[in-house]
Design an enzyme around this catalytic site. Structure first.
Site, PDB file in Angstrom:
ATOM      1  CB  CYS A  42     -93.400 -39.273  59.175  1.00  5.61           C
ATOM      2  SG  CYS A  42     -94.490 -38.968  60.570  1.00  5.61           S
ATOM      3  CB  CYS A  70     -92.572 -45.362  55.675  1.00  6.38           C
ATOM      4  SG  CYS A  70     -92.324 -46.696  56.879  1.00  6.38           S
ATOM      5  CB  CYS A 107     -98.543 -43.985  59.748  1.00  3.46           C
ATOM      6  SG  CYS A 107     -98.912 -44.154  57.985  1.00  3.46           S
ATOM      7  CG  HIS A 139    -122.571 -22.651  57.570  1.00  2.00           C
ATOM      8  ND1 HIS A 139    -121.737 -21.568  57.769  1.00  2.00           N
ATOM      9  CD2 HIS A 139    -122.514 -23.392  58.712  1.00  2.00           C
ATOM     10  CE1 HIS A 139    -121.196 -21.652  58.972  1.00  2.00           C
ATOM     11  NE2 HIS A 139    -121.648 -22.738  59.569  1.00  2.00           N
ATOM     12  CB  CYS A 185    -121.007 -25.592  64.503  1.00  2.00           C
ATOM     13  SG  CYS A 185    -120.126 -24.516  63.350  1.00  2.00           S
TER      14      CYS A 185
END
EC number: 2.8.5.2
Length: 281
Positions: A99, A102, A134, A201, A242
């Site tokens: 990673c 770049c 990526c 919620h 959930c």
């Protein structure tokens, strides 16, 4: 069928009623990490229907759980951040890159988490997809599992760069129809218990159901370390949980449905600050 539906409704009502008196959020609670004060309560954005104020899930946690998040040394989520720091420097794939090859400075990602998910070319783009793109396109490496340890760790590490920044996702233009889809899903009933996200919620936040103190379901702290399963949990992984709890068949992680729901929920938390990685029950 009508008798079964009636019994299920009675079970849900009993679960809320029998678990205790209303346990309101501590509005005076203040989250401070490394000397920085976080926004855990603020005026609800205009598009967050039926809410006057919005609260971070941190407000609804027990004192001991809250305390874990106030110190990065005590926060168990940082074990996974440390893992991601190693992964960030690890060469992988046919391109012989890491990673960092770049993106030399991970701090360059500051602000990204606060604006995610985002809509690009008419499609929702999540952090997980950016990372896997990526890996597959630039590193020649295999994609990571959506809610796997490697992915959740990296999402937390990148998200950490935006910690303390206010959540602000774009919901206009190309994002508007996808946001509307997410809103529809939020208020749609699913499963044998015939429940929607809003039933817990929005209608019952602050209440206890069994051993759980219901929050507003804000996602500004994800990936979040849950004491319940001792690991970092992804946003879509939480959505699956959930749906299983209401005895519904979950959508797949990375599905258009979950991405639309993620966009809608992120928009409902506008003004709260990024807490990645947070600690919850």
């Amino acid at each position: 069928m009508e008798k079964t539906s009636f019994l299920l409704s009675m079970m849900v009502a009993a679960a809320f009623a029998a678990t205790a008196s209303i346990a309101q959020a501590d509005e005076s609670a203040s989250l401070e990490i490394e000397g920085e004060t976080f926004v855990t309560k603020t005026k609800a954005p205009a598009h967050a229907e039926n809410l006057d104020e919005i609260y971070s899930g941190w407000v609804f946690r027990a004192d001991e759980t809250q305390t874990l998040q106030t110190d990065d040394f005590d926060n168990p989520g940082f074990v996974f951040v440390d893992t991601a720091m190693d992964l960030y420097e690890e060469v992988d794939g046919t391109a012989d890159k890491a990673c960092s090859s770049c993106h030399e400075n991970v701090e360059d990602f500051k602000g990204l988490r606060a604006a995610m998910p985002r809509v690009k070319d008419g499609k929702v783009q999540t952090m997980e997809e950016i990372i896997n793109n990526c890996r597959t396109e630039h590193m020649g490496a295999k994609a990571w599992k959506w809610s796997g340890t490697q992915m959740s760790s990296m999402v937390a590490y990148i998200g950490l760069q935006s910690r303390g920044m206010p959540v602000k996702v774009a919901i206009d233009g190309d994002a508007k129809p996808i946001w509307e889809q997410g809103k529809k899903l939020y208020y749609s009933r699913f499963g044998q218990l015939d429940m929607a996200c809003s039933n817990c919620h929005e209608d019952n936040y602050g209440n206890m159901i069994r051993a759980d103190h219901l929050s507003q379901g804000q996602i500004n702290g994800f990936p979040t370390y849950r004491l319940k399963n001792a690991k970092l949990n992804s946003i879509h992984g939480r959505f699956k949980g959930c749906m299983k709890n209401i005895r519904a068949e979950p959508f797949k992680e990375g599905s258009d449905e979950f991405k639309a729901l993620q966009l809608y929920l992120a928009s409902r938390g506008a003004g709260l600050t990024v807490e990645t990685p947070s600690v919850r029950n």
